[in-house]
Design an enzyme around this catalytic site. Sequence first.
Site, PDB file in Angstrom:
ATOM      1  N   GLY A  64     -23.168 -22.464  34.947  1.00 14.42           N
ATOM      2  CA  GLY A  64     -23.582 -23.784  34.486  1.00 14.42           C
ATOM      3  C   GLY A  64     -22.467 -24.715  34.038  1.00 14.42           C
ATOM      4  N   HIS A 103     -18.960 -28.219  46.762  1.00 14.32           N
ATOM      5  CA  HIS A 103     -18.386 -26.984  47.322  1.00 14.32           C
ATOM      6  C   HIS A 103     -16.892 -26.968  47.017  1.00 14.32           C
ATOM      7  CE1 HIS A 103     -18.141 -23.550  50.001  1.00 14.32           C
ATOM      8  NE2 HIS A 103     -17.019 -24.075  50.472  1.00 14.32           N
TER       9      HIS A 103
HETATM   10  C1  GAR Z   1     -18.375 -24.391  41.499  1.00 14.67           C
HETATM   11  O1  GAR Z   1     -17.009 -24.187  41.709  1.00 14.67           O
HETATM   12  C2  GAR Z   1     -19.026 -24.841  42.799  1.00 14.67           C
HETATM   13  O2  GAR Z   1     -18.215 -25.653  43.587  1.00 14.67           O
HETATM   14  C3  GAR Z   1     -19.269 -23.519  43.485  1.00 14.67           C
HETATM   15  O3  GAR Z   1     -19.669 -22.658  42.464  1.00 14.67           O
HETATM   16  C4  GAR Z   1     -19.089 -23.077  41.229  1.00 14.67           C
HETATM   17  C5  GAR Z   1     -20.219 -23.241  40.245  1.00 14.67           C
HETATM   18  O4  GAR Z   1     -19.793 -23.084  38.951  1.00 14.67           O
HETATM   19  N1  GAR Z   1     -20.245 -23.671  44.504  1.00 14.67           N
HETATM   20  C6  GAR Z   1     -20.215 -23.015  45.647  1.00 14.67           C
HETATM   21  O5  GAR Z   1     -19.384 -22.186  45.920  1.00 14.67           O
HETATM   22  C7  GAR Z   1     -21.346 -23.379  46.611  1.00 14.67           C
HETATM   23  N2  GAR Z   1     -21.068 -22.943  47.924  1.00 14.67           N
HETATM   24  P1  GAR Z   1     -20.867 -23.125  37.763  1.00 14.67           P
HETATM   25  O6  GAR Z   1     -21.991 -22.153  38.123  1.00 14.67           O
HETATM   26  O7  GAR Z   1     -20.140 -22.678  36.549  1.00 14.67           O
HETATM   27  O8  GAR Z   1     -21.376 -24.535  37.646  1.00 14.67           O
END
Ligand code: GAR
Length: 198
Positions: free
Chosen positions: A17, A111
């Site tokens: 999150g 992403h």
């Molecule tokens: C972020 O770095 C986002 O870009 C990536 O997951 C992380 C989420 O962090 N998303 C992906 O890899 C989607 N393909 P969070 O859960 O702490 O917000």
Amino acid sequence: MAEVRHLRLAVLLSGSGRTLENLLEWIDSGGLSATVAVVVSSRPDVRGLRIAERAGLSTRLLPPGGQSVEGWSERIFRACREARSDLVVMAGFMHLVRIPADFTGRVINIHPSLLPAFGGRGFHGMNVHRAVLERGCTVSGCTVHLVDDEYDHGRVLLQRTVPVLADDSPESLAARVFAAECQTLPEAIQRIAAGMLS
Ligand code: GAR
């Protein structure tokens, strides 16, 4: 100057999150003209849900198990509809969903790479940064894109680059890319609110 709409956001997440946390900080500081109308989590007991609850947001826990992708997607978008969401933001949401007709062009994802490089099935979180380093890239970055029915595939809306340094580890690169994400996602949403993106 373009008139900026106030957007109602549905935020979809599966993990820690930090992306939601960052959006809430931007909203609180007046940098983002939006309200988080609902947070949908695909997983129980994740930090993202706790952040949403602590912020007093409306939350829905909708795990994918035991149902078709179509049925699950319909439940997710019903929650978005009920919250009168203008825009659905995938914020660390690690699944492919079917987007119903009334949300086509209204679902975005962040992403942690410069798509179309290092996107698609298996490219998420730290896997992306490991692959960037293994390939010897000298730049990386993040992409905000429209979501369609394929992984990391829809039209690119906004990108930001960061350098890859010679002594980077996957973790140090991830931190630099995430700092770029923290600017890029709110900026993309604000541009959508101003009608500057599709
Ligand atoms: C972020 O770095 C986002 O870009 C990536 O997951 C992380 C989420 O962090 N998303 C992906 O890899 C989607 N393909 P969070 O859960 O702490 O917000």
